[in-house]
Write a protein that holds these residues in place. Structure first.
Motif, mmCIF file in Angstrom:
data_model
loop_
_atom_site.group_PDB
_atom_site.id
_atom_site.type_symbol
_atom_site.label_atom_id
_atom_site.label_comp_id
_atom_site.label_asym_id
_atom_site.label_seq_id
_atom_site.Cartn_x
_atom_site.Cartn_y
_atom_site.Cartn_z
ATOM 1 N N GLN A 149 12.784 17.350 -11.014
ATOM 2 C CA GLN A 149 12.873 16.097 -10.273
ATOM 3 C C GLN A 149 11.908 15.064 -10.859
ATOM 4 O OE1 GLN A 149 11.928 17.228 -6.273
ATOM 5 N NE2 GLN A 149 13.835 18.355 -5.948
ATOM 6 N N ARG A 150 12.307 13.797 -10.786
ATOM 7 C CA ARG A 150 11.442 12.702 -11.222
ATOM 8 C C ARG A 150 11.454 11.599 -10.170
ATOM 9 N NH1 ARG A 150 12.343 10.408 -17.050
ATOM 10 N NH2 ARG A 150 10.505 9.257 -16.362
ATOM 11 N N ARG A 151 10.420 10.779 -10.194
ATOM 12 C CA ARG A 151 10.315 9.702 -9.225
ATOM 13 C C ARG A 151 10.608 8.362 -9.882
ATOM 14 N NH1 ARG A 151 4.634 8.867 -6.450
ATOM 15 N NH2 ARG A 151 4.343 7.486 -8.248
ATOM 16 N N VAL A 152 11.522 7.605 -9.285
ATOM 17 C CA VAL A 152 11.822 6.253 -9.731
ATOM 18 C C VAL A 152 10.821 5.312 -9.073
ATOM 19 C CG1 VAL A 152 13.510 4.381 -9.726
ATOM 20 C CG2 VAL A 152 14.267 6.760 -10.046
ATOM 21 N N ASP A 153 10.076 4.564 -9.867
ATOM 22 C CA ASP A 153 9.069 3.628 -9.349
ATOM 23 C C ASP A 153 9.435 2.199 -9.714
ATOM 24 O OD1 ASP A 153 6.436 5.138 -8.325
ATOM 25 O OD2 ASP A 153 7.323 6.307 -9.950
ATOM 26 N N HIS A 154 9.438 1.336 -8.710
ATOM 27 C CA HIS A 154 9.637 -0.093 -8.932
ATOM 28 C C HIS A 154 8.648 -0.872 -8.076
ATOM 29 C CE1 HIS A 154 13.113 0.057 -11.482
ATOM 30 N NE2 HIS A 154 13.858 0.690 -10.584
ATOM 31 N N VAL A 155 8.422 -2.112 -8.447
ATOM 32 C CA VAL A 155 7.649 -3.038 -7.618
ATOM 33 C C VAL A 155 8.522 -4.272 -7.389
ATOM 34 C CG1 VAL A 155 5.616 -4.508 -7.460
ATOM 35 C CG2 VAL A 155 5.424 -2.229 -8.480
ATOM 36 N N PHE A 156 8.754 -4.605 -6.106
ATOM 37 C CA PHE A 156 9.561 -5.773 -5.755
ATOM 38 C C PHE A 156 8.702 -6.747 -4.954
ATOM 39 C CE2 PHE A 156 12.775 -2.375 -6.137
ATOM 40 C CZ PHE A 156 13.595 -2.950 -7.099
ATOM 41 N N GLY A 157 8.827 -8.021 -5.269
ATOM 42 C CA GLY A 157 8.067 -9.044 -4.559
ATOM 43 C C GLY A 157 8.971 -9.949 -3.743
ATOM 44 N N ILE A 158 8.480 -10.408 -2.587
ATOM 45 C CA ILE A 158 9.203 -11.374 -1.763
ATOM 46 C C ILE A 158 8.280 -12.563 -1.492
ATOM 47 C CG2 ILE A 158 10.563 -9.540 -0.670
ATOM 48 C CD1 ILE A 158 8.810 -9.978 1.864
ATOM 49 N N GLY A 159 8.857 -13.674 -1.053
ATOM 50 C CA GLY A 159 8.053 -14.847 -0.753
ATOM 51 C C GLY A 159 7.253 -14.679 0.526
ATOM 52 N N TYR A 160 6.184 -15.429 0.659
ATOM 53 C CA TYR A 160 5.348 -15.350 1.856
ATOM 54 C C TYR A 160 6.093 -15.847 3.097
ATOM 55 C CZ TYR A 160 0.963 -13.893 -0.295
ATOM 56 O OH TYR A 160 -0.025 -13.158 -0.926
ATOM 57 N N ASP A 161 7.113 -16.663 2.915
ATOM 58 C CA ASP A 161 7.879 -17.173 4.059
ATOM 59 C C ASP A 161 9.008 -16.245 4.473
ATOM 60 O OD1 ASP A 161 6.293 -19.451 4.127
ATOM 61 O OD2 ASP A 161 7.610 -20.552 2.734
ATOM 62 N N ASP A 162 9.262 -15.180 3.703
ATOM 63 C CA ASP A 162 10.348 -14.250 4.025
ATOM 64 C C ASP A 162 9.914 -13.250 5.095
ATOM 65 O OD1 ASP A 162 12.438 -15.095 2.146
ATOM 66 O OD2 ASP A 162 11.045 -14.424 0.589
ATOM 67 N N ASP A 163 10.919 -12.638 5.741
ATOM 68 C CA ASP A 163 10.688 -11.650 6.796
ATOM 69 C C ASP A 163 10.236 -10.332 6.154
ATOM 70 O OD1 ASP A 163 10.901 -9.689 8.810
ATOM 71 O OD2 ASP A 163 12.483 -10.815 9.845
ATOM 72 N N LEU A 164 8.977 -9.998 6.316
ATOM 73 C CA LEU A 164 8.411 -8.806 5.669
ATOM 74 C C LEU A 164 9.085 -7.532 6.163
ATOM 75 C CD1 LEU A 164 4.733 -8.120 4.814
ATOM 76 C CD2 LEU A 164 6.031 -6.378 6.006
ATOM 77 N N LYS A 165 9.262 -7.418 7.478
ATOM 78 C CA LYS A 165 9.863 -6.200 8.040
ATOM 79 C C LYS A 165 11.308 -6.038 7.580
ATOM 80 C CE LYS A 165 10.330 -3.563 12.328
ATOM 81 N NZ LYS A 165 11.633 -3.013 11.958
ATOM 82 N N LEU A 166 12.058 -7.151 7.528
ATOM 83 C CA LEU A 166 13.447 -7.086 7.060
ATOM 84 C C LEU A 166 13.499 -6.626 5.612
ATOM 85 C CD1 LEU A 166 16.476 -7.644 7.370
ATOM 86 C CD2 LEU A 166 16.014 -10.025 6.713
ATOM 87 N N ALA A 167 12.599 -7.155 4.784
ATOM 88 C CA ALA A 167 12.579 -6.765 3.374
ATOM 89 C C ALA A 167 12.252 -5.285 3.215
ATOM 90 C CB ALA A 167 11.555 -7.617 2.626
#
Length: 272
Positions: A173-191
């Motif tokens: 097994q291997r782990r897929v790692d990503h980093v995603f960014g959203i804007g400060y005005d976006d809904d954090l919980k929804l993202a």
């Protein structure tokens, strides 16, 4: 009279050495054919015994070299060459050549270490000696690695042993790692929920270890999430690339922005 003398000498030499030369050539040709057959047979027997492919490839090269050396010595012996003294000369020459070719001998020693400690095997996807790709062969002097773009990279064994070796195929097994960014005005919980749902909806993502999403950084222009999904090793690259596309499309559908670096330039007008 002079011509007859040379003719007689040629006849004597041909009668004395001609058969020996022919016999030596036949021994070499037949012996080389037999060596190839024996090497092929030994390979099949090792494959039937389910011996590791890396060891099979290495043993095949070693067996062929040793048997061919025996054939060459037999041919020389047929010619009347004293093979005992020849071996002594060969040993002295081998020492001199060995000193001149220390790098090549280091490669042979490194090949032995690879076989003994088995950091990888034929068919593994590795990063070693400055090359990344699938291991196709391990011989006495080098390891042949094929990158994903179907090139062939020949890496000296000593370079592989001297550096770090990363084996991507060693674990199931291997782990897929990503980093995603959203804007400060976006809904954090929804993202966050959206990123988690993208992983849950993909049947290739394993439930154990569980997928993971968390805020990792409050950056200069974005709120960044770590995105981690465990998959079977053979699914790694497909999931890795497809997740990037799925997240972008899903963010677009839900109106979640992905900020990109930008610079605001302000100019001040100075009146003279």
């Amino acid at each position: 009279m002079e011509i007859s003398k040379y003719t007689d000498m040629i006849i004597i030499y041909v009668s004395q050495y001609g058969l020996k030369i022919i016999a030596a050539i036949l021994i070499f040709l037949i012996g080389r054919w037999a060596v190839k057959k024996l090497t092929s047979l030994s390979k099949k027997l090792m494959q039937k015994a389910q011996i590791d492919q890396t060891l099979i490839e290495f043993s095949e090269s070693l067996i062929y070299f040793v048997l061919l050396l025996v054939v060459v010595l037999a041919s020389l012996n047929t010619l009347g060459v004293n093979t005992t003294s020849f071996i002594a000369v060969f040993g002295a020459a081998g020492l001199a050549i060995g000193l001149a070719l220390q790098g090549s001998l280091a490669n042979i020693g490194a090949a032995v270490l690879i076989i003994i400690f088995r950091p990888f095997k034929v068919g593994d996807y590795v990063e070693a000696g400055g090359a990344t790709g699938v291991v196709e062969d391990v011989n006495l002097f080098s390891t042949i690695i094929a990158p994903l773009d179907n090139r062939t990279i020949i890496v000296p064994n000593s370079s592989i042993i001297a550096g770090n070796i990363i084996n991507y195929s060693n674990k199931k097994q291997r782990r897929v790692d990503h980093v995603f960014g959203i804007g400060y005005d976006d809904d954090l919980k929804l993202a966050k929920d959206t990123l988690m749902q993208v992983m849950i909806d993909d049947t290739r993502v394993l439930s154990e270890p569980a997928p993971f999403v968390a805020v990792s950084e409050l950056g200069d222009s974005s709120v960044n999430f770590v995105f981690r999904a465990w998959v079977n090793t053979e699914d790694y690259w497909d999931v890795y690339f497809e997740m990037l596309e799925k997240v972008k499309l899903t963010f677009d559908e839900k109106g979640i922005s992905i900020p990109y670096p930008q610079m605001d330039v302000h100019t001040n007008k100075i009146e003279g």
